[in-house]
Design a protein around this motif. Sequence first.
Motif, PDB file in Angstrom:
ATOM      1  N   ILE A 145      11.595 -20.771   3.027  1.00 23.66           N
ATOM      2  CA  ILE A 145      12.794 -19.965   2.728  1.00 23.66           C
ATOM      3  C   ILE A 145      12.711 -18.632   3.486  1.00 23.66           C
ATOM      4  N   LYS A 186      15.206 -17.189   6.417  1.00 20.77           N
ATOM      5  CA  LYS A 186      15.859 -15.876   6.331  1.00 20.77           C
ATOM      6  C   LYS A 186      15.570 -15.053   7.585  1.00 20.77           C
ATOM      7  N   GLU A 239      14.755 -12.922  -5.948  1.00 23.19           N
ATOM      8  CA  GLU A 239      16.188 -13.243  -5.974  1.00 23.19           C
ATOM      9  C   GLU A 239      16.548 -14.722  -5.853  1.00 23.19           C
ATOM     10  N   ASP A 240      15.629 -15.541  -5.346  1.00 23.67           N
ATOM     11  CA  ASP A 240      15.992 -16.940  -5.104  1.00 23.67           C
ATOM     12  C   ASP A 240      15.708 -17.776  -6.358  1.00 23.67           C
ATOM     13  N   GLU A 241      16.790 -18.179  -7.047  1.00 17.60           N
ATOM     14  CA  GLU A 241      16.641 -18.903  -8.322  1.00 17.60           C
ATOM     15  C   GLU A 241      15.940 -20.251  -8.131  1.00 17.60           C
ATOM     16  N   CYS A 242      16.266 -20.941  -7.022  1.00 19.01           N
ATOM     17  CA  CYS A 242      15.636 -22.249  -6.770  1.00 19.01           C
ATOM     18  C   CYS A 242      14.132 -22.086  -6.618  1.00 19.01           C
ATOM     19  N   ALA A 243      13.743 -21.077  -5.811  1.00 19.84           N
ATOM     20  CA  ALA A 243      12.313 -20.832  -5.593  1.00 19.84           C
ATOM     21  C   ALA A 243      11.647 -20.482  -6.918  1.00 19.84           C
ATOM     22  N   VAL A 268      12.612 -13.005  -1.743  1.00 19.29           N
ATOM     23  CA  VAL A 268      12.785 -14.417  -2.105  1.00 19.29           C
ATOM     24  C   VAL A 268      12.280 -14.648  -3.533  1.00 19.29           C
TER      25      VAL A 268
END
Length: 198
Positions: A89, A93, A40-44, A37
């Motif tokens: 998140i 997942k 790779e998670d742009e929002c996070a 997360v």
Amino acid sequence: MIIGLTGGIGSGKSLALSYFQRLKIDSISADSTVKKVIDEDECAKNELIKLVGKEIIDPNEAVDRKILREKIFNDDILKTKVENIIHPIVQKKIMSFVGSSSSAYVVIEVPLIYETNSTKNYDRILVIDCSEHLQFERAMSRDKSTKVEINNIIKSQCARSERLSIASDVIRNTGTEDELKKKIYELHSFYISIVNGR
Ligand code: ADP
């Protein structure tokens, strides 16, 4: 059936999880999911920058987890805020992984089940157990961390007796890797028999 696989640092959780994977049991690691997360998670990532600052971004535009760890070390309020960004998140997942699983049961490796008071999320808790001395030796030979760092992690985690108090199943990982594998394979047969109602 959802198995929560837990144990202290260096107890052998990841190795145990790899044996479930060999048995084609759908298995997921909470720590690896957290890493995924953060990577790779742009929002996070953007939320983390807003909260903690641009200093956590390395020259490759990725979050530097070491700097992030240092920033939240000794700052419980910031740590909680960071966890509030990442954990929902991660939880989503893991839930989606469990939902799409087609194996007889699912194994989720979570280092801190006792500490986070989250036993209710699992049908059974499997504790991988060994002495703190062995934990220390194994973690030292695996990680680049110092003796003090490993000892601090061991001290920050719950006591063996506390972890064992929530166990449905215990595997003592005090022998060879092959012995651990054999114990996991035996437990697998037991889990299959539960799932089949026998
Ligand atoms: P954890 O995930 O609980 O922190 P690991 O599964 O990464 O622990 O194990 C820590 C280290 O010890 C790894 O290098 C692993 O290969 C090794 N290890 C684990 N169990 C055994 C064992 N029974 N015999 C030899 N090495 C082991």
